[in-house]
Write a protein that holds these residues in place. Structure first.
Motif, short mmCIF file in Angstrom:
data_model
loop_
_atom_site.label_atom_id
_atom_site.label_comp_id
_atom_site.label_asym_id
_atom_site.label_seq_id
_atom_site.Cartn_x
_atom_site.Cartn_y
_atom_site.Cartn_z
N TYR A 173 0.85 -1.19 0.00
CA TYR A 173 0.00 0.00 0.00
C TYR A 173 0.89 1.25 0.00
CZ TYR A 173 -3.86 -3.12 0.99
OH TYR A 173 -4.81 -4.12 0.91
N THR A 174 0.55 2.19 -0.87
CA THR A 174 1.32 3.42 -0.99
C THR A 174 0.40 4.60 -1.25
OG1 THR A 174 3.05 4.54 -2.29
CG2 THR A 174 1.67 2.98 -3.48
N THR A 175 0.87 5.78 -0.88
CA THR A 175 0.06 6.99 -1.12
C THR A 175 0.04 7.37 -2.59
OG1 THR A 175 1.97 8.43 -0.70
CG2 THR A 175 0.56 7.87 1.19
N ASN A 176 1.04 6.90 -3.36
CA ASN A 176 1.10 7.26 -4.78
C ASN A 176 2.00 6.29 -5.54
OD1 ASN A 176 1.07 8.53 -7.27
ND2 ASN A 176 2.51 10.13 -6.69
N ALA A 177 1.41 5.53 -6.45
CA ALA A 177 2.19 4.59 -7.27
C ALA A 177 2.28 5.04 -8.72
CB ALA A 177 1.55 3.21 -7.22
N SER A 178 1.72 6.21 -9.04
CA SER A 178 1.69 6.66 -10.43
C SER A 178 2.79 7.68 -10.70
CB SER A 178 0.34 7.29 -10.77
OG SER A 178 0.36 7.85 -12.07
N PRO A 179 3.66 7.42 -11.70
CA PRO A 179 4.68 8.40 -12.05
C PRO A 179 4.09 9.65 -12.70
CG PRO A 179 4.70 6.58 -13.60
CD PRO A 179 3.73 6.20 -12.52
N GLY A 205 5.76 8.49 -3.61
CA GLY A 205 4.93 7.54 -2.90
C GLY A 205 5.47 7.32 -1.50
N HIS A 206 4.57 7.28 -0.53
CA HIS A 206 4.96 7.06 0.87
C HIS A 206 4.20 5.87 1.43
CE1 HIS A 206 7.04 10.95 1.29
NE2 HIS A 206 6.06 11.45 0.55
N TRP A 214 9.79 6.66 -5.11
CA TRP A 214 9.51 6.35 -3.71
C TRP A 214 10.21 7.30 -2.75
CZ3 TRP A 214 5.56 3.72 -4.32
CH2 TRP A 214 5.46 2.48 -4.95
N CYS A 215 9.59 7.51 -1.60
CA CYS A 215 10.20 8.25 -0.50
C CYS A 215 11.47 7.53 -0.05
CB CYS A 215 9.20 8.34 0.65
SG CYS A 215 9.89 8.90 2.23
N GLY A 272 10.77 4.16 2.03
CA GLY A 272 10.82 3.19 0.94
C GLY A 272 9.62 3.26 0.03
N GLY A 273 8.60 4.03 0.41
CA GLY A 273 7.50 4.30 -0.51
C GLY A 273 6.22 3.52 -0.28
N TYR A 274 6.29 2.46 0.52
CA TYR A 274 5.09 1.63 0.68
C TYR A 274 5.19 0.82 1.98
CZ TYR A 274 8.35 -1.81 -1.23
OH TYR A 274 9.46 -2.60 -1.46
#
Length: 256
Positions: A125-131, A137-138, A170-171, A175-177
């Motif tokens: 799960y991530t806040t943003n997976a779209s480039p 993404g966090h 990714w953050c 790590g992004g997720y």
């Protein structure tokens, strides 16, 4: 690090201390334990500060684990799950995917080409997976996401998606997720795959570690050849064949 509760049972305090330095080798029986359901239960207990809330949070955790998609639990709604329960559902520990990468000349990136098998459908799960959408993404548990946990608008990926794409932003902190905690069968396969990868790296002379005793390698390969998931539906024919083919190749190398 999670805050400690004055009410934390001594046995949980000791267990947390044991797991805090997860530098185990892949053949250690505790390898990867921080990714699993049992550790999730311990996280929830350790982050539940009032004794009277413990039983409630454990019941909530058991119910929430039955959700097909954690976004349906939407932490943004009033009366949502306590943060302690979300830490029981998710982990920010990273999966090491080296065994599942393809072999290559890069010593640090070369893999063993093992199938993802039961790990393919593990949820991230991530806040943003779209480039195409501005912003990194966090993890929903990241402080940059205000540790809000999973909400309906978050993105859901799988480990197979993660392996197939290289365009994520990714953050660097989280790590992004966040990963949905591994079931016992998934954790068992994760360990087995890392053990097989380690043996392959040693036999190929790529690990930088001393060679392993031949009899021990043969015994370990026999054990890994017999491995199968608790849920056979997670182990398709091509995955099983690929797993056994790798073991046959390593047996040939040992016999040379």
């Amino acid at each position: 690090m999670a805050r400690r509760s004055w009410n934390t049972p001594p046995e949980l305090e000791a267990r947390e201390a044991q797991l805090s330095g997860r530098g185990q080798g892949v053949h250690d029986p505790n390898f990867g334990e921080g990714l699993g359901l049992a550790e999730g239960t311990r996280r929830t207990l350790l982050q539940t500060y009032a004794t009277e809330d413990r039983n409630l949070n454990i019941r909530l955790l058991a119910l929430a684990r039955g959700a097909d998609d954690l976004r349906s639990l939407d932490a943004g709604r009033p009366g949502g799950l306590p943060v302690a329960v979300w830490h029981g559902l998710l982990t920010e520990d990273r999966l090491s995917l080296a065994p599942f990468r393809q072999p290559g000349s890069d010593l640090w990136r070369s893999g063993s080409g093992l199938p993802l098998g039961p790990l393919a459908a593990v949820q991230l799960y991530t806040t943003n997976a779209s480039p195409l959408i501005e912003g990194k993404g966090h993890s929903p548990l990241c402080r940059h996401a205000h540790e809000r946990a999973v909400v309906a608008g978050d993105d859901l990926l799988t480990v197979a998606d993660l392996m197939a794409r290289t365009d994520f932003d990714w953050c660097s902190k989280c790590g992004g997720y966040a990963i949905r905690r591994l079931s016992d069968s998934q954790l068992s396969y994760y360990r087995a795959a890392h053990q097989l990868h380690d043996i392959k790296q040693r036999l190929d002379g790529k690990s930088g570690s001393p060679a392993t005793d031949t009899s021990m390698v043969i015994t370990r390969l026999e054990e890994l050849a017999a491995w199968s998931p608790v849920d056979e539906e997670q182990w398709c024919g091509s995955d099983s064949w690929q797993w056994q083919d790798t073991i046959r190749e390593l047996r040939r190398k040992v016999a040379m």
